[in-house]
Design a protein around this motif. Structure first.
Motif, PDB file in Angstrom:
ATOM      1  N   GLU A  49       0.825  -1.206   0.000  1.00 28.31           N
ATOM      2  CA  GLU A  49       0.000   0.000   0.000  1.00 28.31           C
ATOM      3  C   GLU A  49       0.858   1.255   0.000  1.00 28.31           C
ATOM      4  OE1 GLU A  49      -3.433   0.223  -0.232  1.00 28.31           O
ATOM      5  OE2 GLU A  49      -3.112  -1.881  -0.771  1.00 28.31           O
ATOM      6  N   GLY A  50       2.054   1.185   0.611  1.00 30.83           N
ATOM      7  CA  GLY A  50       2.939   2.329   0.632  1.00 30.83           C
ATOM      8  C   GLY A  50       3.549   2.648  -0.716  1.00 30.83           C
ATOM      9  N   MET A  51       3.385   1.759  -1.694  1.00 32.57           N
ATOM     10  CA  MET A  51       3.937   1.983  -3.033  1.00 32.57           C
ATOM     11  C   MET A  51       2.915   2.613  -3.982  1.00 32.57           C
ATOM     12  SD  MET A  51       6.252  -1.442  -3.600  1.00 32.57           S
ATOM     13  CE  MET A  51       6.957  -0.814  -5.107  1.00 32.57           C
ATOM     14  N   ARG A  52       1.789   3.058  -3.454  1.00 31.80           N
ATOM     15  CA  ARG A  52       0.791   3.684  -4.326  1.00 31.80           C
ATOM     16  C   ARG A  52       1.215   5.089  -4.740  1.00 31.80           C
ATOM     17  NH1 ARG A  52      -3.749   0.905  -5.092  1.00 31.80           N
ATOM     18  NH2 ARG A  52      -4.245  -0.766  -3.628  1.00 31.80           N
ATOM     19  N   GLU A  53       2.099   5.733  -3.998  1.00 25.59           N
ATOM     20  CA  GLU A  53       2.533   7.082  -4.327  1.00 25.59           C
ATOM     21  C   GLU A  53       4.055   7.134  -4.309  1.00 25.59           C
ATOM     22  OE1 GLU A  53       1.522  11.714  -3.139  1.00 25.59           O
ATOM     23  OE2 GLU A  53       0.678  10.063  -1.988  1.00 25.59           O
ATOM     24  N   GLY A  54       4.644   7.740  -5.339  1.00 30.10           N
ATOM     25  CA  GLY A  54       6.101   7.824  -5.438  1.00 30.10           C
ATOM     26  C   GLY A  54       6.724   6.694  -6.231  1.00 30.10           C
ATOM     27  N   TYR A  55       5.921   5.790  -6.732  1.00 32.77           N
ATOM     28  CA  TYR A  55       6.413   4.656  -7.512  1.00 32.77           C
ATOM     29  C   TYR A  55       5.669   4.620  -8.843  1.00 32.77           C
ATOM     30  CZ  TYR A  55       8.722   2.932  -3.322  1.00 32.77           C
ATOM     31  OH  TYR A  55       9.522   2.804  -2.224  1.00 32.77           O
ATOM     32  N   PRO A  56       6.242   3.982  -9.865  1.00 36.96           N
ATOM     33  CA  PRO A  56       7.578   3.380  -9.900  1.00 36.96           C
ATOM     34  C   PRO A  56       8.684   4.434  -9.858  1.00 36.96           C
ATOM     35  CG  PRO A  56       6.586   3.342 -12.076  1.00 36.96           C
ATOM     36  CD  PRO A  56       5.526   3.837 -11.141  1.00 36.96           C
ATOM     37  N   LEU A  57       9.849   4.050  -9.365  1.00 39.70           N
ATOM     38  CA  LEU A  57      10.963   4.974  -9.232  1.00 39.70           C
ATOM     39  C   LEU A  57      11.475   5.426 -10.597  1.00 39.70           C
ATOM     40  CD1 LEU A  57      12.950   3.186  -6.372  1.00 39.70           C
ATOM     41  CD2 LEU A  57      11.354   5.081  -6.167  1.00 39.70           C
ATOM     42  N   GLU A  58      12.009   6.648 -10.633  1.00 36.03           N
ATOM     43  CA  GLU A  58      12.556   7.195 -11.868  1.00 36.03           C
ATOM     44  C   GLU A  58      14.018   7.556 -11.679  1.00 36.03           C
ATOM     45  OE1 GLU A  58      10.321  10.524 -13.168  1.00 36.03           O
ATOM     46  OE2 GLU A  58       8.436   9.425 -13.419  1.00 36.03           O
ATOM     47  N   GLU A  59      14.794   7.347 -12.719  1.00 32.69           N
ATOM     48  CA  GLU A  59      16.198   7.751 -12.701  1.00 32.69           C
ATOM     49  C   GLU A  59      16.270   9.262 -12.869  1.00 32.69           C
ATOM     50  OE1 GLU A  59      18.836   6.748 -16.049  1.00 32.69           O
ATOM     51  OE2 GLU A  59      19.989   5.590 -14.574  1.00 32.69           O
ATOM     52  N   ASP A  60      17.027   9.922 -11.988  1.00 30.94           N
ATOM     53  CA  ASP A  60      17.028  11.384 -11.953  1.00 30.94           C
ATOM     54  C   ASP A  60      17.473  12.025 -13.272  1.00 30.94           C
ATOM     55  OD1 ASP A  60      16.811  13.938 -11.053  1.00 30.94           O
ATOM     56  OD2 ASP A  60      18.635  13.935  -9.876  1.00 30.94           O
ATOM     57  N   PRO A  61      18.632  11.715 -13.832  1.00 26.73           N
ATOM     58  CA  PRO A  61      19.064  12.435 -15.045  1.00 26.73           C
ATOM     59  C   PRO A  61      18.217  12.137 -16.279  1.00 26.73           C
ATOM     60  CG  PRO A  61      20.929  11.421 -13.913  1.00 26.73           C
ATOM     61  CD  PRO A  61      19.699  10.844 -13.312  1.00 26.73           C
ATOM     62  N   SER A  62      17.848  10.867 -16.483  1.00 19.37           N
ATOM     63  CA  SER A  62      17.176  10.487 -17.725  1.00 19.37           C
ATOM     64  C   SER A  62      15.664  10.411 -17.611  1.00 19.37           C
ATOM     65  CB  SER A  62      17.705   9.131 -18.203  1.00 19.37           C
ATOM     66  OG  SER A  62      17.341   8.104 -17.285  1.00 19.37           O
ATOM     67  N   MET A  70      -7.169   3.749  -9.334  1.00 17.11           N
ATOM     68  CA  MET A  70      -5.767   3.844  -9.693  1.00 17.11           C
ATOM     69  C   MET A  70      -4.966   2.766  -8.991  1.00 17.11           C
ATOM     70  SD  MET A  70      -4.456   7.154  -7.492  1.00 17.11           S
ATOM     71  CE  MET A  70      -5.603   8.235  -8.316  1.00 17.11           C
ATOM     72  N   THR A  71      -3.810   2.486  -9.580  1.00 21.20           N
ATOM     73  CA  THR A  71      -2.832   1.611  -8.935  1.00 21.20           C
ATOM     74  C   THR A  71      -1.764   2.461  -8.288  1.00 21.20           C
ATOM     75  OG1 THR A  71      -3.208  -0.189 -10.503  1.00 21.20           O
ATOM     76  CG2 THR A  71      -1.153  -0.222  -9.292  1.00 21.20           C
ATOM     77  N   TYR A  72      -1.140   3.313  -9.088  1.00 26.67           N
ATOM     78  CA  TYR A  72      -0.173   4.274  -8.584  1.00 26.67           C
ATOM     79  C   TYR A  72      -0.783   5.673  -8.654  1.00 26.67           C
ATOM     80  CZ  TYR A  72       3.355   0.609  -9.175  1.00 26.67           C
ATOM     81  OH  TYR A  72       4.069  -0.543  -9.084  1.00 26.67           O
ATOM     82  N   GLY A  73      -0.228   6.579  -7.836  1.00 26.62           N
ATOM     83  CA  GLY A  73      -0.644   7.965  -7.901  1.00 26.62           C
ATOM     84  C   GLY A  73      -0.305   8.561  -9.259  1.00 26.62           C
ATOM     85  N   LYS A  74      -1.076   9.542  -9.682  1.00 28.57           N
ATOM     86  CA  LYS A  74      -0.875  10.154 -10.992  1.00 28.57           C
ATOM     87  C   LYS A  74       0.478  10.860 -11.048  1.00 28.57           C
ATOM     88  CE  LYS A  74      -3.107  13.206 -14.354  1.00 28.57           C
ATOM     89  NZ  LYS A  74      -4.257  14.120 -14.593  1.00 28.57           N
TER      90      LYS A  74
END
Length: 258
Positions: free
Chosen positions: A35-48, A76-80
């Motif tokens: 449940e804690g992965m609903r916001e802020g995920y999936p992770l993104e690589e900062d430069p690209s 939703m699955t992940y936050g927008k």
């Protein structure tokens, strides 16, 4: 026969309780992590900006949320994700390097002028009425006799120039406090909102002082679509604009202190 702690021969009640607790605890950790992965995920690589694969174990399933005041439901699955093309340039190619505005930071909504993409609808009370509303629509609200009524007072920027005059107050009817001053700009007659935390109402000078921006900057304050309503998105954009002035209003503010 007196119960001796065994359901049947070889099964101990203590062992059963211990295993039941362990199974529940492992499930609880899994549930909270998912449940804690609903916001802020999936992770993104900062430069690209490349997205990391979400994996198979902790991907939360779609979930429906009921919106208040009859505004329907969202699933939703992940936050927008925020996909805005921001007017920023990276100062170095490595991850974590700072950004600098590529244009007018206050207008482009970056840095201290940034804002969240909230719903573009007014915030409502429990009864479905607008939470924030001007005094002219709420005759029961008055300014305390112990305080100065800012209506009619001039508004000056950090350059001590007059930007306009306060024409009305916008009250938060859920908490009975003033959230915004409505300012009519000199020359154009355009009405803009000024968040109270950015305003210093001077009793001695009988004026409203704004240290965040210059008088000329009031002309670019984000407008509201309605003269009597403000949406959540508009609130963030307005507050972000004045907040951006604390850094971008003058070139000197962007220079290091040391």
């Amino acid at each position: 026969m007196i119960f001796s702690g065994e359901f049947v021969n070889g099964i101990d009640l203590v062992d059963v309780c211990l295993w039941a607790f362990m199974i529940f605890f492992v499930w609880l950790i899994y549930y909270l992590q998912r449940e804690g992965m609903r916001e802020g995920y999936p992770l993104e690589e900062d430069p690209s900006g490349r997205q990391e694969a979400p994996g198979l174990v902790f991907v939360p399933p779609p979930k429906s949320f009921n919106l208040p005041n009859g505004r329907g439901t969202i699933e939703m699955t992940y936050g927008k994700a925020d996909t805005r093309d921001l007017a920023l340039n990276r100062t170095a190619p490595w991850a974590g390097s700072p950004f600098v505005p590529s244009g007018d930071g206050m207008k482009d909504g970056v840095g201290p002028a940034s804002y969240a993409m909230r719903a573009d609808v007014p915030d409502l009370n429990w009864d479905g009425q607008d939470r924030i509303s001007p005094y002219r629509l709420n005759p029961d609200y008055t300014v305390s006799a112990k305080d100065i009524d800012p209506r009619g007072l001039p508004v000056v920027g950090l350059d001590s120039r007059v930007a306009g005059v306060v024409t009305d107050l916008w009250v938060d009817r859920a908490e009975a406090i003033i959230r915004y001053l409505e300012v009519k700009l000199d020359g154009s007659g355009v009405q803009v909102l000024l968040p109270v935390p950015f305003a210093n109402i001077s009793k001695s000078r009988k004026r409203v002082e704004v240290a965040a921006v210059k008088a000329e900057h009031f002309a670019n304050v984000p407008r509201t679509k309605s003269p009597d309503r403000v949406t959540r998105l508009e609130e963030d954009m307005i507050s972000g604009y004045y907040g951006g002035g604390t850094l971008y209003a003058t070139p000197q503010r962007q220079e290091p202190w040391l």
